[in-house]
Design an enzyme around this catalytic site. Structure first.
Site, PDB file in Angstrom:
ATOM      1  N   GLY A 160       2.587  -6.536 -14.310  1.00 55.96           N
ATOM      2  CA  GLY A 160       2.996  -7.216 -15.231  1.00 55.96           C
ATOM      3  C   GLY A 160       4.235  -7.974 -13.821  1.00 55.96           C
ATOM      4  N   GLY A 162       2.866 -10.126 -11.589  1.00 52.07           N
ATOM      5  CA  GLY A 162       2.301 -11.842 -10.684  1.00 52.07           C
ATOM      6  C   GLY A 162       0.922 -11.083  -9.538  1.00 52.07           C
ATOM      7  N   LEU A 163       1.270  -9.525  -9.291  1.00 48.15           N
ATOM      8  CA  LEU A 163       0.021  -8.689  -8.289  1.00 48.15           C
ATOM      9  C   LEU A 163      -1.112  -8.483  -8.958  1.00 48.15           C
ATOM     10  CD1 LEU A 163       2.781  -7.538  -5.926  1.00 48.15           C
ATOM     11  CD2 LEU A 163       1.863  -9.942  -5.828  1.00 48.15           C
ATOM     12  N   SER A 165      -2.167  -6.583 -11.590  1.00 45.17           N
ATOM     13  CA  SER A 165      -2.123  -5.688 -11.826  1.00 45.17           C
ATOM     14  C   SER A 165      -3.034  -4.906 -12.682  1.00 45.17           C
ATOM     15  CB  SER A 165      -0.687  -4.923 -12.361  1.00 45.17           C
ATOM     16  OG  SER A 165      -0.773  -5.254 -13.389  1.00 45.17           O
ATOM     17  N   SER A 166      -3.343  -6.841 -13.522  1.00 42.01           N
ATOM     18  CA  SER A 166      -4.302  -6.282 -14.968  1.00 42.01           C
ATOM     19  C   SER A 166      -5.579  -5.823 -14.261  1.00 42.01           C
ATOM     20  CB  SER A 166      -4.214  -7.403 -16.136  1.00 42.01           C
ATOM     21  OG  SER A 166      -4.695  -8.127 -15.326  1.00 42.01           O
ATOM     22  N   ASP A 225      -8.070 -12.765 -10.495  1.00 41.76           N
ATOM     23  CA  ASP A 225      -7.793 -11.939 -10.325  1.00 41.76           C
ATOM     24  C   ASP A 225      -8.991 -11.086  -9.873  1.00 41.76           C
ATOM     25  OD1 ASP A 225      -5.376 -13.830 -10.113  1.00 41.76           O
ATOM     26  OD2 ASP A 225      -4.569 -12.371 -12.057  1.00 41.76           O
TER      27      ASP A 225
HETATM   28  N1  LIG Z   1      -1.865   0.428 -14.353  1.00 39.57           N
HETATM   29  C1  LIG Z   1      -1.836   0.485 -15.372  1.00 39.57           C
HETATM   30  N2  LIG Z   1      -2.634   1.651 -16.369  1.00 39.57           N
HETATM   31  C2  LIG Z   1      -2.480   1.109 -17.989  1.00 39.57           C
HETATM   32  N3  LIG Z   1      -2.168  -0.472 -18.154  1.00 39.57           N
HETATM   33  C3  LIG Z   1      -1.721  -1.560 -16.675  1.00 39.57           C
HETATM   34  C4  LIG Z   1      -1.772  -1.243 -15.899  1.00 39.57           C
HETATM   35  N4  LIG Z   1      -1.788  -2.062 -14.846  1.00 39.57           N
HETATM   36  C5  LIG Z   1      -1.651  -2.787 -16.024  1.00 39.57           C
HETATM   37  N5  LIG Z   1      -2.125  -2.698 -17.154  1.00 39.57           N
HETATM   38  C6  LIG Z   1      -2.099  -3.255 -18.110  1.00 39.57           C
HETATM   39  O1  LIG Z   1      -1.980  -4.774 -17.486  1.00 39.57           O
HETATM   40  C7  LIG Z   1      -0.899  -5.324 -17.622  1.00 39.57           C
HETATM   41  C8  LIG Z   1       0.247  -6.397 -17.228  1.00 39.57           C
HETATM   42  O2  LIG Z   1      -0.493  -7.356 -17.136  1.00 39.57           O
HETATM   43  P1  LIG Z   1      -0.327  -9.045 -16.797  1.00 39.57           P
HETATM   44  O3  LIG Z   1      -1.522  -9.517 -16.315  1.00 39.57           O
HETATM   45  O4  LIG Z   1       0.812  -9.845 -17.156  1.00 39.57           O
HETATM   46  O5  LIG Z   1      -0.217  -8.922 -15.655  1.00 39.57           O
HETATM   47  P2  LIG Z   1      -0.129  -9.131 -13.972  1.00 39.57           P
HETATM   48  O6  LIG Z   1      -1.672  -8.573 -13.851  1.00 39.57           O
HETATM   49  O7  LIG Z   1       0.801  -7.623 -13.532  1.00 39.57           O
HETATM   50  O8  LIG Z   1       0.084  -9.800 -13.146  1.00 39.57           O
HETATM   51  P3  LIG Z   1      -0.696 -11.266 -13.240  1.00 39.57           P
HETATM   52  O9  LIG Z   1      -2.178 -11.042 -14.383  1.00 39.57           O
HETATM   53  O10 LIG Z   1       0.230 -12.437 -12.959  1.00 39.57           O
HETATM   54  O11 LIG Z   1      -1.074 -11.895 -11.495  1.00 39.57           O
HETATM   55  C9  LIG Z   1       0.295  -4.177 -18.090  1.00 39.57           C
HETATM   56  O12 LIG Z   1       1.025  -4.502 -19.360  1.00 39.57           O
HETATM   57  C10 LIG Z   1      -0.677  -3.334 -18.415  1.00 39.57           C
HETATM   58  O13 LIG Z   1      -1.399  -3.583 -20.525  1.00 39.57           O
HETATM   59  C1  LIG Z   2      -1.445 -17.769 -14.270  1.00 37.68           C
HETATM   60  C2  LIG Z   2      -2.936 -17.400 -13.868  1.00 37.68           C
HETATM   61  O1  LIG Z   2      -3.626 -18.659 -13.095  1.00 37.68           O
HETATM   62  C3  LIG Z   2      -2.865 -15.990 -12.708  1.00 37.68           C
HETATM   63  C4  LIG Z   2      -2.717 -14.993 -12.883  1.00 37.68           C
HETATM   64  O2  LIG Z   2      -2.349 -13.826 -11.775  1.00 37.68           O
HETATM   65  C5  LIG Z   2      -3.564 -16.791 -14.856  1.00 37.68           C
HETATM   66  C6  LIG Z   2      -5.502 -16.879 -14.745  1.00 37.68           C
HETATM   67  O3  LIG Z   2      -6.495 -17.638 -13.574  1.00 37.68           O
HETATM   68  O4  LIG Z   2      -6.436 -15.940 -15.163  1.00 37.68           O
HETATM   69 MG   LIG Z   3      -2.826  -9.970 -14.914  1.00 39.74          MG
END
Ligand SMILES: Nc1ncnc2c1ncn2[C@@H]1O[C@H](COP(=O)(O)OP(=O)(O)OP(=O)(O)O)[C@@H](O)[C@H]1O
Ligand SMILES: C[C@@](O)(CCO)CC(=O)[O-]
Ligand SMILES: [Mg+2]
Length: 405
Positions: A160, A162-163, A165-166, A225
């Protein structure tokens, strides 16, 4: 290879590992959700998913947990277990393995998954994991049905922040599940230490499943992503179309994690709400971002051979990133911690912008090829004195890879 729905059920134990990278967005986050171009690149931080499938049915061995689907989230120190009978009861007896092209998670399926999460004791402080758990249950049961098995996940990525992870979670899990289901085949390339790259059609299938997982976590993802995590390298992405970018000179980035927690789903929804309040103004903002991403894409591909050309190229990239940051502020996704990073790096004549959804999380700083290590050390020290965490990443590497045990 044809998806072989159900055949995995009749085999012995199957063991598979998959790893998928995180990403940085150089320009275009949020605007990409509204149809603008964006530029993203894979980074050398990975999420690993390993999967052990047990033979289905009684009397076939497998020991404790053999009739359950288990998930071990190593970084959170949490494990979850759903008896197969409970999964069948909640999701319907007709649930079956279907590793072909995915259908989106239906509202009924999502409601059933929410009930399955209620069975688990998720600590309040980690309730944000629910989105990832829902995506896991959707991917697992849609691809493998209720076949017993255990998935173990660990990641180098801050969650969570910005890199991506989801996306790395959804891509590595979809890659492991589809490989275990026998639905995808590997390409000719066998990489270091036994890691294999899937063939193009297989990667496309993984990407489609990962996108469905991202929809559960993000609400309205653009798909950038999961695409960059699946295919790797540096890409331009616009309206679902991906173009590979040949980055002719190395792009060096420092990443600062402000450690301010945020949630992409809420930030994406906030930008859409602003766009519905001010449609014309926001359309102009998205259009400006599109132009910035298009210009950055062509500059990235230029070949700069001497120091003057390299400096001029990097100055242009930095200026475009700076302009994009201004527009992200305009969309309402900056944060005081991000502004502190921008001000701090500017003292050293370095340009930064948020990356990913913003609202905290990570900030990118472009490191010019000719900048000295002393400057980098000083700026890192100052950023870390605010409690932030700095690290350097390699940009534009491999996407999804699998390992079959
Ligand atoms: N290794 C993991 N194990 C379980 N759940 C995960 C894992 N990595 C990410 N998640 C899920 O994804 C959510 C984070 O996703 P989110 O899209 O908010 O942030 P991000 O992907 O890190 O950043 P961004 O989307 O800006 O690149 C976590 O709260 C969790 O629910
Ligand atoms: C914020 C956003 O543009 C990038 C998140 O890494 C969302 C998306 O494109 O799905
Ligand atoms: Mg994400």
């Amino acid at each position: 290879m044809d998806p072989v729905a159900g055949t995995a059920e009749h085999r012995g134990p199957v063991e598979v590992r998959a790893r998928a990278p995180g990403k940085i967005i150089l320009t275009g986050e949020h605007a990409v959700v509204h149809g603008s171009a964006a530029v993203a690149a894979a980074i050398d931080l990975y999420t690993n998913s390993s999967l052990l499938l047990r033979p289905a049915g009684p009397g076939e061995g497998g020991g404790a947990g053999s009739s359950a689907v288990e998930l071990d989230l190593r970084d959170s120190g949490l494990t979850f277990s759903w008896p197969c009978s409970r999964l069948r009861g909640a999701l319907g007896e007709e649930i079956s393995a279907n590793p072909g092209a995915p259908a989106p998670c239906s509202p009924d399926q999502l409601a059933a998954i929410a009930r399955l999460l209620q069975d688990q004791d998720i600590p309040e402080a980690k309730i944000w994991l629910s989105a990832g758990l829902s995506a896991f249950l959707f991917l697992y049961t849609s691809i493998l049905g209720c076949r017993p098995g255990k998935a173990v996940v660990s990641s180098d990525l801050p969650m969570g922040a910005g890199l991506g992870s989801s996306a790395a979670f959804c891509v590595s899990m979809s890659g492991a599940l589809l490989t275990a289901a026998g639905a995808v085949s590997v390409g000719a390339h066998r990489g270091a230490e036994g890691w294999e790259v899937l063939e193009k059609g297989a990667l496309e299938l993984v990407n489609q499943w990962a996108f469905q997982g991202e929809k559960i976590i993000h609400g309205k993802p653009s798909g950038i992503d999961n695409s960059v995590s699946t295919f790797g390298k540096m890409i331009k992405f616009k309206k679902g179309e991906l173009t590979n970018l040949e980055s002719r000179n190395p792009v060096k980035m420092l990443i600062t994690d402000t450690r301010v927690g945020r949630n992409t789903k809420a930030l994406v929804a906030g930008v859409s709400e602003r766009a519905s309040r001010h449609p014309d103004a926001m359309a102009s903002v998205f259009h400006a971002v599109n132009t910035i991403s298009e210009e950055l894409s062509s500059i990235v591909e230029l070949v700069a051979e001497d120091e003057i050309a390299i400096t001029s190229k990097e100055d242009k990239l930095a200026e475009l990133m700076e302009m994009n940051q201004g527009l992200l502020q305009c969309m309402g996704v900056s944060h005081s911690s991000i502004e502190t990073v921008l001000r701090t790096t500017l003292k050293y004549s370095l340009v930064s912008k948020l990356t990913g959804a913003g609202g905290g999380g990570c900030v990118l700083t472009l490191i010019p090829t000719l900048s000295s290590n002393i400057v980098l050390e000083k700026v890192t020290r100052e950023l870390e004195s605010h409690g932030y965490r700095c690290f350097k990443v390699e940009v534009g590497g491999r996407g999804l890879q699998v390992f079959r045990g």
